[in-house]
Write an enzyme that holds these catalytic residues in place. Sequence first.
Site, PDB file in Angstrom:
ATOM      1  N   ASP A  46       0.863  -1.183   0.000  1.00 58.80           N
ATOM      2  CA  ASP A  46       0.000   0.000   0.000  1.00 58.80           C
ATOM      3  C   ASP A  46       0.898   1.231   0.000  1.00 58.80           C
ATOM      4  O   ASP A  46       2.122   1.090  -0.028  1.00 58.80           O
ATOM      5  CB  ASP A  46      -0.916  -0.035   1.243  1.00 58.80           C
ATOM      6  CG  ASP A  46      -2.233   0.692   1.013  1.00 58.80           C
ATOM      7  OD1 ASP A  46      -2.197   1.850   0.563  1.00 58.80           O
ATOM      8  OD2 ASP A  46      -3.289   0.106   1.280  1.00 58.80           O
ATOM      9  N   ASP A  48     -10.414  -1.557   2.304  1.00 58.50           N
ATOM     10  CA  ASP A  48      -9.211  -1.238   1.525  1.00 58.50           C
ATOM     11  C   ASP A  48      -8.106  -2.195   1.960  1.00 58.50           C
ATOM     12  O   ASP A  48      -7.369  -1.954   2.913  1.00 58.50           O
ATOM     13  CB  ASP A  48      -8.810   0.217   1.721  1.00 58.50           C
ATOM     14  CG  ASP A  48      -7.812   0.654   0.657  1.00 58.50           C
ATOM     15  OD1 ASP A  48      -7.454  -0.166  -0.206  1.00 58.50           O
ATOM     16  OD2 ASP A  48      -7.398   1.833   0.683  1.00 58.50           O
ATOM     17  N   ALA A  49      -8.037  -3.313   1.270  1.00 53.36           N
ATOM     18  CA  ALA A  49      -7.222  -4.441   1.712  1.00 53.36           C
ATOM     19  C   ALA A  49      -6.154  -4.813   0.689  1.00 53.36           C
ATOM     20  O   ALA A  49      -5.170  -5.451   1.018  1.00 53.36           O
ATOM     21  CB  ALA A  49      -8.126  -5.646   1.962  1.00 53.36           C
ATOM     22  N   LYS A  50      -6.375  -4.426  -0.558  1.00 56.45           N
ATOM     23  CA  LYS A  50      -5.420  -4.676  -1.651  1.00 56.45           C
ATOM     24  C   LYS A  50      -4.952  -6.125  -1.679  1.00 56.45           C
ATOM     25  O   LYS A  50      -3.770  -6.403  -1.793  1.00 56.45           O
ATOM     26  CB  LYS A  50      -4.266  -3.674  -1.567  1.00 56.45           C
ATOM     27  CG  LYS A  50      -4.754  -2.225  -1.675  1.00 56.45           C
ATOM     28  CD  LYS A  50      -3.667  -1.190  -1.730  1.00 56.45           C
ATOM     29  CE  LYS A  50      -4.205   0.211  -1.973  1.00 56.45           C
ATOM     30  NZ  LYS A  50      -4.912   0.822  -0.840  1.00 56.45           N
ATOM     31  N   ARG A  51      -5.913  -7.039  -1.592  1.00 57.57           N
ATOM     32  CA  ARG A  51      -5.608  -8.453  -1.584  1.00 57.57           C
ATOM     33  C   ARG A  51      -5.445  -9.011  -2.995  1.00 57.57           C
ATOM     34  O   ARG A  51      -5.745  -8.340  -3.983  1.00 57.57           O
ATOM     35  CB  ARG A  51      -6.719  -9.225  -0.852  1.00 57.57           C
ATOM     36  CG  ARG A  51      -6.923  -8.835   0.605  1.00 57.57           C
ATOM     37  CD  ARG A  51      -5.685  -9.102   1.448  1.00 57.57           C
ATOM     38  NE  ARG A  51      -6.014  -9.143   2.867  1.00 57.57           N
ATOM     39  CZ  ARG A  51      -5.852  -8.130   3.731  1.00 57.57           C
ATOM     40  NH1 ARG A  51      -5.356  -6.984   3.333  1.00 57.57           N
ATOM     41  NH2 ARG A  51      -6.169  -8.277   5.020  1.00 57.57           N
TER      42      ARG A  51
END
Lengths: 273, 273
Positions: A99, B94-97
Amino acid sequence: MTTQQLHEQILQKKSFLCVGLDPDLNKIPQHLLETEDPIFEFNKTIIDATHDLTVGYKPNTAFFEAYGIKGWVSLQKTISYINEKFPEIFTIADAKRGDIGNTSSMYAKAFFEDLNFDSVTVAPYMGKDSVEPFLAFENKHTIMLALTSNEGAFDFQTLETNGKELYKQVLETSKTWKNSHNLMYVVGATKAEYFTEIRKIVPDSFLLVPGIGAQGGSLSEVCKYGMNDKVGLLVNSARAIIYASNGTDFAEKAREEALKVQQEMKEIINSKF
Amino acid sequence: MTTQQLHEQILQKKSFLCVGLDPDLNKIPQHLLETEDPIFEFNKTIIDATHDLTVGYKPNTAFFEAYGIKGWVSLQKTISYINEKFPEIFTIADAKRGDIGNTSSMYAKAFFEDLNFDSVTVAPYMGKDSVEPFLAFENKHTIMLALTSNEGAFDFQTLETNGKELYKQVLETSKTWKNSHNLMYVVGATKAEYFTEIRKIVPDSFLLVPGIGAQGGSLSEVCKYGMNDKVGLLVNSARAIIYASNGTDFAEKAREEALKVQQEMKEIINSKF
């Protein structure tokens, strides 16, 4: 843990096996569901049965997060158990995080400080300032996705960019980042022919290699092209070991499968070191 | 929630503001530290003070994971509070996995089922089979990183590939995936000039735009180039709103900041719709 300590453990155990802990309540032996914390119970039993054959454990965070707070508790108990009982073992939080800078710092804190993993996997798409916060932790290791083992790896990772495939650009660029000596890389075993190219760019780095076992990669091919003079490989196997049986003999069967892989590794190490 | 419902909420509230919930114990008002769950207390107070001005809340998972199990409890309480008290509001994990298919399914289960978010952010590097498991959930939304707001965005996202920048290739390829109608995209506000190009590829998709406020992006520029005939934008602001004050007046100051943005949005909506 230092990479030197990891290397010594590999030579001592004659193994560079990492066992992936991907606990799924639908797949674990059903008698465990009666225990208070089936996921931890499953992991603990697998760990007790395989710790002398493996140098690393890699819990994948998805399989814990899917069970909410209970899952996070199981993850914490699992990493604490390994750290207390088998402190020589290298631990990997397979989290694939990344991030903007201040946010990556919080992820680094979560995995390196709060949970006390030796390493965490990260995704490269957001670039330098999304990875450097992880690299700032000394004697902790940041394992960045380079070339993954899934079909979708060919969607973007192998696209031609600046005259070379994206994953090669990712490897090259990452070497310029601050504290890049704390980097390791994920390279899928399903593409052993790529290892020669990768070793030209990162000859000294440890590579975490998923895709052996259930995903179909060949150990001897990986070693032929990917091993360096410090071994430099951590080969992960999850499903083929942890789900070798779903009966009450699951620990025994997991050990048998781990032993098969370790014996193959032992032969390779003995022939090369 | 459907995109139609989100669109209706935007027109009703005259706002396409999303408030980022990035709670940091070092930055929140220190009197909250005496409460039982300072992070939830902080979020709840911010939500109560801003819910009529915003259409979305976006907790970033890093800021919860950094506090271990306690943090995960705070995250669960935060999403439950929003879902119960303000069910009309669009929620973003909002984890951006992103991981191989069976693992991404577990992440989708974690965020869409266990926590019951309307949407989750994902990273594109691992390609199709790492994202499609998220897309399989109907009336849930998968917000994929395209062009991010940080400096590192220029490391890989803007590299030339097949005669076009990588982020454009990511957008184009993703349109071919199964259930791609459930995709939205992250596009950083710090690069408003790119929106024209992006809208040529994804004219109808919602874009989640971080980088307004503390990161320095301009709202009017973003709207000029990024808005479509259904608005099609969710503009996120976190630090500028939630940390407007760290005193006992933090909720009031957060509302003032949110109101400033909402008023600007209201003018834009009134002039275009």
